[in-house]
Write a protein that holds these residues in place. Sequence first.
Motif, PDB file in Angstrom:
ATOM      1  N   ASP A  45       0.834  -1.199   0.000  1.00  0.00           N
ATOM      2  CA  ASP A  45       0.000   0.000   0.000  1.00  0.00           C
ATOM      3  C   ASP A  45       0.869   1.250   0.000  1.00  0.00           C
ATOM      4  O   ASP A  45       0.469   2.297  -0.514  1.00  0.00           O
ATOM      5  CB  ASP A  45      -0.894   0.014   1.243  1.00  0.00           C
ATOM      6  N   LEU A  46       2.031   1.144   0.611  1.00  0.00           N
ATOM      7  CA  LEU A  46       3.013   2.229   0.639  1.00  0.00           C
ATOM      8  C   LEU A  46       4.337   1.629   0.195  1.00  0.00           C
ATOM      9  O   LEU A  46       4.760   0.586   0.712  1.00  0.00           O
ATOM     10  CB  LEU A  46       3.152   2.824   2.040  1.00  0.00           C
ATOM     11  N   ALA A  47       5.003   2.249  -0.768  1.00  0.00           N
ATOM     12  CA  ALA A  47       6.241   1.704  -1.319  1.00  0.00           C
ATOM     13  C   ALA A  47       7.350   2.740  -1.270  1.00  0.00           C
ATOM     14  O   ALA A  47       7.138   3.909  -1.622  1.00  0.00           O
ATOM     15  CB  ALA A  47       6.022   1.234  -2.745  1.00  0.00           C
ATOM     16  N   LEU A  48       8.530   2.301  -0.852  1.00  0.00           N
ATOM     17  CA  LEU A  48       9.668   3.208  -0.678  1.00  0.00           C
ATOM     18  C   LEU A  48      10.925   2.602  -1.280  1.00  0.00           C
ATOM     19  O   LEU A  48      11.236   1.434  -1.046  1.00  0.00           O
ATOM     20  CB  LEU A  48       9.898   3.457   0.823  1.00  0.00           C
ATOM     21  N   ILE A  49      11.649   3.411  -2.062  1.00  0.00           N
ATOM     22  CA  ILE A  49      13.011   3.079  -2.478  1.00  0.00           C
ATOM     23  C   ILE A  49      13.925   4.071  -1.780  1.00  0.00           C
ATOM     24  O   ILE A  49      13.799   5.279  -1.979  1.00  0.00           O
ATOM     25  CB  ILE A  49      13.192   3.179  -4.004  1.00  0.00           C
ATOM     26  N   THR A  50      14.833   3.586  -0.945  1.00  0.00           N
ATOM     27  CA  THR A  50      15.689   4.498  -0.174  1.00  0.00           C
ATOM     28  C   THR A  50      16.606   5.304  -1.083  1.00  0.00           C
ATOM     29  O   THR A  50      16.802   6.496  -0.884  1.00  0.00           O
ATOM     30  CB  THR A  50      16.539   3.714   0.840  1.00  0.00           C
ATOM     31  N   ASN A  51      17.173   4.655  -2.104  1.00  0.00           N
ATOM     32  CA  ASN A  51      18.088   5.325  -3.029  1.00  0.00           C
ATOM     33  C   ASN A  51      18.431   4.379  -4.171  1.00  0.00           C
ATOM     34  O   ASN A  51      18.158   3.177  -4.097  1.00  0.00           O
ATOM     35  CB  ASN A  51      19.377   5.785  -2.324  1.00  0.00           C
ATOM     36  N   ILE A  52      19.027   4.934  -5.211  1.00  0.00           N
ATOM     37  CA  ILE A  52      19.502   4.128  -6.340  1.00  0.00           C
ATOM     38  C   ILE A  52      21.012   4.306  -6.432  1.00  0.00           C
ATOM     39  O   ILE A  52      21.505   5.374  -6.790  1.00  0.00           O
ATOM     40  CB  ILE A  52      18.840   4.567  -7.674  1.00  0.00           C
ATOM     41  N   GLY A  53      21.739   3.241  -6.076  1.00  0.00           N
ATOM     42  CA  GLY A  53      23.197   3.309  -6.088  1.00  0.00           C
ATOM     43  C   GLY A  53      23.805   2.263  -6.990  1.00  0.00           C
ATOM     44  O   GLY A  53      23.186   1.817  -7.967  1.00  0.00           O
ATOM     45  N   TYR A  54      25.009   1.844  -6.637  1.00  0.00           N
ATOM     46  CA  TYR A  54      25.764   0.932  -7.490  1.00  0.00           C
ATOM     47  C   TYR A  54      25.776  -0.498  -6.979  1.00  0.00           C
ATOM     48  O   TYR A  54      26.641  -1.286  -7.347  1.00  0.00           O
ATOM     49  CB  TYR A  54      27.201   1.438  -7.622  1.00  0.00           C
ATOM     50  N   SER A  55      24.826  -0.870  -6.130  1.00  0.00           N
ATOM     51  CA  SER A  55      24.786  -2.237  -5.627  1.00  0.00           C
ATOM     52  C   SER A  55      24.311  -3.192  -6.716  1.00  0.00           C
ATOM     53  O   SER A  55      23.434  -2.860  -7.514  1.00  0.00           O
ATOM     54  CB  SER A  55      23.840  -2.328  -4.420  1.00  0.00           C
ATOM     55  N   HIS A  56      24.931  -4.365  -6.775  1.00  0.00           N
ATOM     56  CA  HIS A  56      24.540  -5.452  -7.689  1.00  0.00           C
ATOM     57  C   HIS A  56      24.645  -5.079  -9.160  1.00  0.00           C
ATOM     58  O   HIS A  56      23.986  -5.696  -9.999  1.00  0.00           O
ATOM     59  CB  HIS A  56      23.106  -5.922  -7.394  1.00  0.00           C
TER      60      HIS A  56
END
Length: 462
Positions: free
Chosen positions: A186-197
């Motif tokens: 119901d609520l969606a969050l992406i903390t950040n977009i970095g260089y993982s994986h």
Amino acid sequence: MKKIKLTLNDFFNLPDAEIFNPDKFKDILSVSIDSRKIGKNCLFIAIKGERFDGHDFIKEVVKKKVSAVMINKNQLKRFSDLEIPIISVKDTTKSLGDVASVWRDKLNAKVIGITGSAGKTTTKEIIAAILSVRYRVHKTTGNNNNHIGVPLTLLNAKAKHQVLVVEQGTNHFGEIKYTALISRPDLALITNIGYSHIEFLKDRNGVLKEKSELLKIAVKNGGVAFINNDDDLLKKFGRKLKSKITFGFNDFSDYKAKLLDVDKSGRTTILISYGKKKFQARLPISGEQNAKNFLAAFAIAKELGLTDKQVLKGLKRIKSVSKRLEIKKFKDTVIINDSYNANPDSMKASLSLLSKIKPSYKKIAVLGDMFELGKHSKKLHSEIGWFINELKLNEVYTVGKFSENIFKSLNGRVPVKKHFSEKKNLIDSLRKSDLKKSVVLIKGSRGMKMEEIYSALEEKLK
């Protein structure tokens, strides 16, 4: 309060399911893939993993009075003598997700889905701690954030729970979409977009493509996306979404924050402006990254109706997550145990904290390899070295194949630096070091097992 139950009809409606001995079926009250954990009216789903095959434990769970078992179709002959209900499916791993999806439909709870390149576990813990002041909260435990862990998190939720905080991880394309279609946040969050994986997700745009599925599925199902306006890719992506709440430090946002100060232990005082109101607090956990994590949690808490007073009460329940910016004090030595995992963004955040905490103390960084960076590995490790050159650290020790590129990028601004190919030799060297009036950061990817270095230093400093 009524318990959640899975009925015979629920299983008849599962894709590819065939049910044997249906006349003996009793409503299912719990689901397990662990033969050691068989509860009342329990369904055991036999999952074939890398080390164990759940089908090898069917006889064991039958002795424990399991109510029903779910098995792969190709195993039917093996269990033809069972007298309890058998649910036969093409792939039990896929059907675990199908069962969890049915369970999710029966929950009367708000589901919060969280992913991101860094900070998702800590943010999950902060959100759960704050919301627990007002709601009965269920959350992801351990690292149960994949195609197995997300369904299990949902299946472990009870009818009493009012909020579920579900961490959703990925390292290959398609994984977030799969788990998000099951959790349907119901609520969606992406903390950040970095260089993982990025070994598998190619680059930051690939990371965005994969993780943004969480936001798209939430909004499509009538939910709301929480957008970090400080992240260039997320800010741009957020413009496409109709239902969103924005937060950030640098740009105009629904929840706009700034740091007022940082104390000698790295704890920050944050001021958040939203609407015509302001909220100020000293955070109990250290680091500017944790201030960012808190801002995201604050936005979610306010949207779920918590008062400022309730948030302040929830702050007292927040604790450092094990091996994630976990600060340990020993007489006149401080260790920042951030050994759980590492990627370029989290590495820089931890090094920044090291440079600011206890200004009069010697600063020592003990760094291991960052994995899953693919063809970008050499460049991104080198960038960490260049970043360190600007921080005025006293000593830097690296260990591992890739982290040698960190070491090679260090210049004369770092007085003491050394690279080790073997962790054992690094530990032996640190045991002989004078760590009085020092702050030591330990960080590296999960596969480096950098917690072994922490354990050795803990033993030395006791």
